[in-house]
Design a protein around this motif. Structure first.
Motif, short mmCIF file in Angstrom:
data_model
loop_
_atom_site.label_atom_id
_atom_site.label_comp_id
_atom_site.label_asym_id
_atom_site.label_seq_id
_atom_site.Cartn_x
_atom_site.Cartn_y
_atom_site.Cartn_z
N GLU A 103 3.38 -3.68 -4.54
CA GLU A 103 2.87 -3.32 -5.86
C GLU A 103 1.73 -2.32 -5.74
O GLU A 103 1.59 -1.41 -6.59
CB GLU A 103 2.40 -4.58 -6.58
N ALA A 104 0.89 -2.45 -4.72
CA ALA A 104 -0.19 -1.47 -4.53
C ALA A 104 0.38 -0.09 -4.19
O ALA A 104 -0.12 0.94 -4.67
CB ALA A 104 -1.12 -1.94 -3.41
N LYS A 105 1.45 -0.04 -3.38
CA LYS A 105 2.08 1.25 -3.07
C LYS A 105 2.68 1.88 -4.32
O LYS A 105 2.57 3.10 -4.54
CB LYS A 105 3.15 1.04 -2.00
N VAL A 106 3.30 1.06 -5.17
CA VAL A 106 3.88 1.59 -6.41
C VAL A 106 2.80 2.12 -7.33
O VAL A 106 2.95 3.18 -7.98
CB VAL A 106 4.73 0.50 -7.09
N ALA A 107 1.66 1.42 -7.40
CA ALA A 107 0.56 1.87 -8.25
C ALA A 107 0.02 3.21 -7.76
O ALA A 107 -0.27 4.12 -8.57
CB ALA A 107 -0.54 0.81 -8.28
N ARG A 108 -0.12 3.37 -6.45
CA ARG A 108 -0.60 4.64 -5.92
C ARG A 108 0.42 5.75 -6.17
O ARG A 108 0.07 6.90 -6.44
CB ARG A 108 -0.89 4.50 -4.42
N TRP A 109 1.70 5.39 -6.10
CA TRP A 109 2.75 6.39 -6.34
C TRP A 109 2.73 6.85 -7.80
O TRP A 109 2.86 8.04 -8.10
CB TRP A 109 4.10 5.77 -6.00
N GLU A 110 2.51 5.90 -8.74
CA GLU A 110 2.43 6.27 -10.15
C GLU A 110 1.16 7.06 -10.44
O GLU A 110 1.17 8.00 -11.25
CB GLU A 110 2.49 5.02 -11.01
N ALA A 111 0.06 6.69 -9.81
CA ALA A 111 -1.19 7.42 -10.04
C ALA A 111 -1.11 8.84 -9.49
O ALA A 111 -1.79 9.75 -10.01
CB ALA A 111 -2.36 6.68 -9.40
N GLY A 112 -0.30 9.09 -8.51
CA GLY A 112 -0.17 10.42 -7.95
C GLY A 112 0.86 11.28 -8.65
O GLY A 112 1.26 12.32 -8.12
N GLY A 113 1.31 10.86 -9.83
CA GLY A 113 2.25 11.64 -10.59
C GLY A 113 3.70 11.42 -10.20
O GLY A 113 4.56 12.26 -10.51
N LEU A 161 2.77 -18.74 -1.02
CA LEU A 161 4.22 -18.60 -1.07
C LEU A 161 4.67 -17.52 -0.09
O LEU A 161 3.93 -16.57 0.20
CB LEU A 161 4.68 -18.23 -2.48
N ALA A 162 5.89 -17.69 0.42
CA ALA A 162 6.42 -16.73 1.38
C ALA A 162 6.62 -15.37 0.73
O ALA A 162 7.12 -15.27 -0.40
CB ALA A 162 7.74 -17.24 1.95
N GLY A 163 6.22 -14.31 1.41
CA GLY A 163 6.40 -12.95 0.93
C GLY A 163 5.41 -12.52 -0.12
O GLY A 163 5.56 -11.40 -0.67
N ALA A 164 4.41 -13.35 -0.44
CA ALA A 164 3.47 -12.98 -1.49
C ALA A 164 2.62 -11.78 -1.07
O ALA A 164 2.41 -10.85 -1.87
CB ALA A 164 2.58 -14.17 -1.83
N ILE A 165 2.15 -11.75 0.13
CA ILE A 165 1.31 -10.64 0.58
C ILE A 165 2.13 -9.36 0.65
O ILE A 165 1.67 -8.27 0.28
CB ILE A 165 0.67 -10.99 1.93
N ARG A 166 3.37 -9.47 1.14
CA ARG A 166 4.22 -8.28 1.21
C ARG A 166 4.52 -7.74 -0.18
O ARG A 166 4.57 -6.52 -0.40
CB ARG A 166 5.52 -8.64 1.94
N TYR A 204 8.93 -15.37 10.35
CA TYR A 204 7.66 -16.01 10.01
C TYR A 204 6.57 -14.95 9.84
O TYR A 204 5.78 -14.98 8.88
CB TYR A 204 7.28 -17.01 11.10
N GLU A 205 6.51 -14.02 10.77
CA GLU A 205 5.50 -12.95 10.70
C GLU A 205 5.71 -12.08 9.46
O GLU A 205 4.74 -11.65 8.82
CB GLU A 205 5.55 -12.12 11.96
N ARG A 206 6.96 -11.82 9.10
CA ARG A 206 7.22 -10.98 7.93
C ARG A 206 6.90 -11.72 6.64
O ARG A 206 6.37 -11.13 5.69
CB ARG A 206 8.68 -10.55 7.94
N ALA A 207 7.19 -13.01 6.59
CA ALA A 207 6.98 -13.77 5.34
C ALA A 207 5.52 -14.09 5.08
O ALA A 207 5.07 -14.08 3.93
CB ALA A 207 7.80 -15.05 5.38
N TRP A 208 4.75 -14.36 6.13
CA TRP A 208 3.37 -14.82 5.95
C TRP A 208 2.35 -13.81 6.43
O TRP A 208 1.15 -14.09 6.45
CB TRP A 208 3.17 -16.15 6.67
N ALA A 209 2.78 -12.62 6.85
CA ALA A 209 1.88 -11.51 7.22
C ALA A 209 0.92 -11.89 8.34
O ALA A 209 -0.22 -11.42 8.39
CB ALA A 209 1.09 -11.05 5.99
#
Length: 564
Positions: free
Chosen positions: A200-210, A190-195, A156-161
C-alpha cells in the motif's frame, strides 16, 4: 512482580564476569603441547584439552588439500569441455539418532544465546508438523522431507517479515511417519500484514508521483490474513500437497499443531535441553529416534536430526593451568553425580507437609543383553531348548542368536572420566564463579605450582625407568605363575589356590627386597668406574632380572610338584 520468560537465561555480561574470575594463562603464541581450557556458555561449562599447534598444522594441511582439489577439478573441467564429474552414490545407512549427536544437541543448547527469542517475556511455542497416513507418497526420502521443512521456513519469512528463529528436531511416530518439532517465538498479528502495508505504501508513492510507470503488483499468498495457528495448517498442507483428496483434507485439519510449552520446562538452558531432547533417565519415547525401514537405504536417510536457525553459540574461553582444569573437572564430576528433585511428601518439624528439594544419585536407563549362565554369566537367564539333543555349551552357543533377550537397567551417570567433558546447568556463570573461589582456596592452602608438580611427576617417571625391578613389577610377575599353578591344580590336585597365592606373594616380596638391597650396595660401594652406556646397563639388568624370575617360577613349580 511475576517472573517473565527469559529471566532464567544468563546474560552476556554474566559470562564476562564469570570468565574473568578464573586465573588465565598467558596468550598462546605458538608453543607446542596441550592447552587446558574452560569454556563457559549461558547454560554449559566445558573442560577440554587442545593442542593448538597441532590443530594449526591440521588446518594448514586441510587448506592445502582444498587448493589441490580445486586445481584437479579445474584440470578435469578443461579436459572434459566444462562437464563436472559424476559423484558416487552414497553407501552409508542411518538407522537411528546416535549418542554423539544427542550429546552435541545438549552441548549446543547449553551454549546458544537465546536473546533473540526472548520477545516481551512471552514463552515461545512448539509447532509440530506431521504427515498424513500414506506419508511415503509425498516423503519417500529424508531429502524430500527436509525440502518441505526448508520451504516452510521460506514462507514463514515471507508471511511474517522476519526469519525463523529457534530450534528444530526431527522425530518419528510409531507408524514410522516423520514429524518435526519447531520451538520458536509466536508471531504477532496476521500473516502477510506487513507485506500488505508495504504494498500500500508503494501504491501511494506511485499515485503521488503521477502514476508514472507500471503500478506496483501484489499477489496474495496462501494463508495471508490468518493468525499463526491457521496459517501453519494452511501453509503446511499446501507445501506437502498430498495427491489424494481425502488424505489432503485430513492433513489440512491435523497436519500442523501449535501448543504452549509449560514455562517451568524451558525457563533455563538445562531444562530446555532436557525437554527438547526428550532424553533423561527413561527411554519411554526412544522409538521416536529410530529411522523407519523405508528410509534405511543408501541415499534415503533422514539427514540431520536437529538444528537451530538465526541463533549463535556464545561462549567465553579461558586457558587455565592443568591443576586448575583437573580440580574444576573433579568438582563438576561430583556435581553431575547427583540430581535434585522435588519431594512433595516432606514433613517439617511442626508436622506440616510442605515439600522440599532432595538430592539423589544421577542414573540413566540403558538396554543390556541378558547373559547366559551356561557360559558363565552371573545373573543371566537360562536358555532352554525344546530339542533334547541341544544341550551343553555348544547348544547354548547355538541358541544364543535365536533367543537373545534384552532388559532395561539403571546405570550411574559418569562424566569427566578423563578430565574433559561438559555439563549443562541452569546457571552456569554462577557455578563457575563458585568453582573459581574454590580454586583460589586450594591455591592458598596448596602453594605448589604446576611447574613443581610437573617436575615431581617427571622425576617419578625417570626413577621408574631407571629401576630394573620394582615392587609393582614383582606383583605383575605373579600372573603367569598363578596361571601355571592353576593348570597344575586341575591335573594333579595340589594345594588350594589361596595357599599358592600367599607363597607367591611372599616370594615376590623377598625378591623385591633383595633387589632393593643389591641396588643400595651398588650405590654405596660405587664400583662403576669410567664412562658406561646407561641403555646397555639397563638391558643387562633387565635380562638378569628376567632370568632370575624365570628360575624362581620354575623352583616354585618344582616345589609344588614334589609336595603334590
Amino acid at each position: 512482580m511475576p517472573a517473565r520468560f527469559g529471566d532464567g537465561f544468563p546474560g552476556l555480561d554474566m559470562l564476562d564476569l564469570a570468565a574473568g574470575s578464573l586465573v588465565a594463562l598467558p596468550e598462546w603464541r605458538g608453543q607446542e603441547g596441550i592447552r587446558r581450557r574452560i569454556t563457559l556458555g549461558p547454560g554449559c561449562i566445558t573442560v577440554s584439552r587442545t593442542d593448538l599447534a597441532r590443530a594449526a598444522r591440521t588446518e594448514e594441511r586441510a587448506e592445502a588439500r582444498r587448493h589441490m582439489d580445486a586445481e584437479e577439478e579445474a584440470r578435469y573441467l578443461v579436459a572434459n569441455d566444462g562437464e563436472f564429474r559424476e559423484l558416487g552414490e552414497p553407501t552409508r545407512v542411518i538407522t537411528g539418532w546416535s549418542r554423539r549427536s544427542r550429546a552435541r544437541l545438549f552441548h549446543a543448547t547449553g551454549e546458544i544465546d537465546y536473546t533473540p527469542m526472548i520477545v516481551g517475556g512471552v514463552a515461545p511455542v512448539m509447532t509440530t508438523l506431521t504427515y498424513a497416513d500414506r506419508w511415503l507418497v509425498v516423503a519417500p526420502t529424508g531429502a524430500a522431507a527436509k525440502k518441505h521443512l526448508d520451504t516452510y521456513w521460506k514462507r514463514y519469512e515471507r508471511a511474517w517479515a522476519c526469519k525463523f528463529c529457534g530450534l528444530w528436531k526431527e522425530e518419528f511416530q510409531r507408524r514410522g511417519a516423520v514429524h518435526f518439532h519447531l520451538w520458536h517465538p509466536r508471531p504477532d498479528g496476521l500473516a502477510g500484514a506487513i507485506r500488505l502495508m508495504e504494498h500500500e505504501a508503494k501504491v501511494a508513492r506511485w499515485e503521488a508521483g503521477g502514476k508514472v510507470g507500471r503500478k506496483p503488483g501484489y499477489r496474495r499468498a496462501v494463508g495471508d490474513g490468518l493468525p499463526y495457528e491457521d496459517w501453519a495448517r494452511e501453509t503446511w498442507a499446501d507445501i506437502v500437497a498430498h495427491p489424494d483428496p481425502r488424505d489432503r483434507a485430513k492433513h489440512l485439519l491435523h497436519g500442523a499443531q501449535v501448543s504452549e510449552v509449560e514455562e517451568g520446562h524451558v525457563n533455563t538452558p538445562a531444562r530446555l535441553a532436557a525437554y527438547f531432547a526428550k532424553h533423561g533417565a527413561f527411554m519411554a519415547k526412544d522409538y521416536q529416534n529410530k529411522v523407519p525401514a523405508a528410509w534405511r537405504e543408501p541415499g534415503k536417510g533422514p539427514g540431520r536430526f536437529w538444528g537451530y536457525k538465526a541463533l549463535t553459540r556464545t561462549v567465553r574461553t579461558v586457558d587455565v593451568s592443568p591443576t586448575d582444569a583437573d580440580r574444576a573437572a573433579r568438582l563438576l564430576r561430583r556435581l553431575a553425580s547427583r540430581e535434585r528433585y522435588w519431594d512433595p511428601t516432606y514433613v517439617n518439624a511442626e508436622g506440616q507437609i510442605v515439600g522440599t528439594y532432595r538430592w539423589k544419585k544421577a542414573v540413566r536407563e540403558v538396554r543390556v543383553k541378558r547373559t547366559n549362565r551356561q557360559q558363565g554369566g552371573a545373573g543371566g537367564r537360562m536358555l532352554r531348548s525344546h530339542n533334547a539333543e541341544v544341550i551343553g555349551l555348544a547348544g547354548a552357543q547355538y541358541l544364543e542368536p535365536l533367543g537373545a533377550h534384552y532388559r532395561k537397567a539403571m546405570r550411574p551417570v559418569s562424566r569427566f572420566g578423563s578430565g574433559s567433558g561438559f555439563l549443562c546447568l541452569d546457571d552456569a556463570p554462577t557455578v563457575l564463579v563458585n568453582i573459581a573461589r574454590a580454586l583460589d582456596i586450594w591455591r592458598e592452602y596448596n602453594p605448589e605450582t604446576d611447574r613443581q608438580q610437573s617436575a615431581r611427576t617427571a622425576a617419578k617417571v625417570r626413577r621408574a625407568h631407571e629401576l630394573p625391578v620394582t615392587a609393582k613389577r614383582a606383583r605383575a610377575d605373579k600372573v603367569p605363575a598363578l596361571q601355571a599353578l592353576t593348570e597344575l591344580d586341575h591335573d594333579t590336585g595340589s594345594a588350594p589356590a589361596k595357599t599358592r597365592r600367599s607363597v607367591l606373594r611372599r616370594d615376590a616380596q623377598e625378591r623385591a627386597a633383595e633387589e632393593r638391597g643389591r641396588q643400595a650396595e651398588e650405590r654405596q660401594t660405587g664400583l662403576q668406574i669410567g664412562p658406561s652406556d646407561p641403555a646397555a646397563d639397563f638391558r643387562d639388568r633387565r635380562r638378569a632380572a628376567t632370568a632370575a624370575r624365570a628360575e624362581d617360577v620354575e623352583a616354585s613349580l618344582a616345589r609344588f610338584r614334589a609336595t603334590s
